[in-house]
Write a protein that holds these residues in place. Structure first.
Motif, mmCIF file in Angstrom:
data_model
loop_
_atom_site.group_PDB
_atom_site.id
_atom_site.type_symbol
_atom_site.label_atom_id
_atom_site.label_comp_id
_atom_site.label_asym_id
_atom_site.label_seq_id
_atom_site.Cartn_x
_atom_site.Cartn_y
_atom_site.Cartn_z
ATOM 1 N N ALA A 1 0.831 -1.202 0.000
ATOM 2 C CA ALA A 1 0.000 0.000 0.000
ATOM 3 C C ALA A 1 0.865 1.251 0.000
ATOM 4 O O ALA A 1 0.550 2.241 -0.679
ATOM 5 N N MET A 2 1.965 1.211 0.742
ATOM 6 C CA MET A 2 2.859 2.366 0.777
ATOM 7 C C MET A 2 3.539 2.563 -0.573
ATOM 8 O O MET A 2 3.645 3.690 -1.064
ATOM 9 N N GLU A 3 3.998 1.469 -1.157
ATOM 10 C CA GLU A 3 4.646 1.580 -2.467
ATOM 11 C C GLU A 3 3.700 2.169 -3.498
ATOM 12 O O GLU A 3 4.104 2.940 -4.360
ATOM 13 N N GLU A 4 2.442 1.796 -3.368
ATOM 14 C CA GLU A 4 1.457 2.255 -4.332
ATOM 15 C C GLU A 4 1.298 3.774 -4.298
ATOM 16 O O GLU A 4 1.189 4.417 -5.346
ATOM 17 N N VAL A 5 1.266 4.331 -3.089
ATOM 18 C CA VAL A 5 1.069 5.776 -2.987
ATOM 19 C C VAL A 5 2.385 6.547 -3.152
ATOM 20 O O VAL A 5 2.384 7.723 -3.498
ATOM 21 N N LEU A 6 3.513 5.869 -2.902
ATOM 22 C CA LEU A 6 4.808 6.554 -3.011
ATOM 23 C C LEU A 6 5.339 6.537 -4.437
ATOM 24 O O LEU A 6 6.125 7.412 -4.825
#
Lengths: 152, 152
Positions: free
Chosen positions: B28-33
């Motif tokens: 999820a973090m990779e997706e938004v970053l």
DNA sequence: GACGTTATGTCAGAATACTGACATGAGTCA
DNA sequence: TGACTCATGTCAGTATTCTGACATAACGTC
């Protein structure tokens, strides 16, 4: 420490704590698996196959939380070394059902014991109730994160 | 599913669940970053520096759960791109205190907001009490795992 | 049957993180 | 002072994982 409230505040962030716990678990697993010449992904693959024989490469990848390309690299090595077998031709579709060989099962044995000891150590000092609570809370986090994944 | 009790039993293993949750959080973090051209380790480094200015390379590595070699590669890139600064000479010992530049602080801004939204989503549906419980349980796991690390 | 969608296995290249090794600086202790 | 231990920064090589891309097979709809 934590002299400003501007950021995510690593000291109180559950996300950071989750990453820390996962990192500690992975390190502990690597430590006990290294003498057996096995990595965490390696072990995860074997354990998945022991519990759910016939899983395809893509299914194993999802179960071990890596891409199917990464799992394919691992599976090719495991197949070459005689730990798993895959049919040359897919019985249906393109998915190749993978199975442990006796050698693979034997290799998994020691690893399972080692990993179980790590898990036991991790849960030391936690009551049954707390463990049940942890289970429910982690499930809740996973569900919330996956809900708003790519869709609405 | 779970037709034998021989293994660790992935369906009920807290270790597996922990890995799953951590994997979901990272994804999820990779997706938004990603839209911000930033990786999780990249963000972690900047966030650490924002909250604890002057951290050394080794300290940043420990805080981001990677080796100091990996962090050094990242720091060199961040320094080259003007997001952080390090003195050419160590004021004491060999440790080089690292600091964010205004550019680095600006870059961190959007990332922090994005990551915070992910954490908020992760905690959706959890009461304050449950969050406190999760905090305590994760801390307990970390402590238990690190206790029997390299020593007895 | 024709078409679009989805899932799978696989190849190739790039990015990332790791292990191993070395030299340096600080602290401890005899 | 000298020897020892420990932590740090850094270089080099390796290993692992990832992203991108392609062809193929099953499923659904028309």
């Amino acid at each position: 420490m934590s002299q400003n409230g501007a950021g995510v505040d690593l000291e109180t962030s559950l996300g950071y704590l989750l990453k820390e716990a996962s990192s500690a678990l992975r390190a502990a697993m690597e430590e006990v698996l290294r003498p057996l010449g096995m990595s965490v992904t390696h072990y995860s693959c074997l354990e998945l196959l022991a519990q759910r024989p016939g899983l395809s490469n893509s299914e194993l990848a999802r179960g071990a939380f890596v891409t199917r390309q990464s799992m394919n690299v691992l599976l090719q090595a495991l197949e070459r070394d005689g730990y798993v077998t895959r049919p040359a031709k897919a019985p249906v579709g393109k998915a190749l059902p993978t199975r442990l060989t006796p050698s693979g099962r034997r290799s998994l044995g020691a690893a399972t014991a080692a990993v179980r000891s790590v898990e036991v150590r991790m849960l030391a000092g936690m009551t049954e109730t707390e463990q049940a609570g942890a289970f429910r809370i982690l499930r809740s986090m996973i569900r919330s994160l996956n809900d708003g994944d790519g869709n609405a």
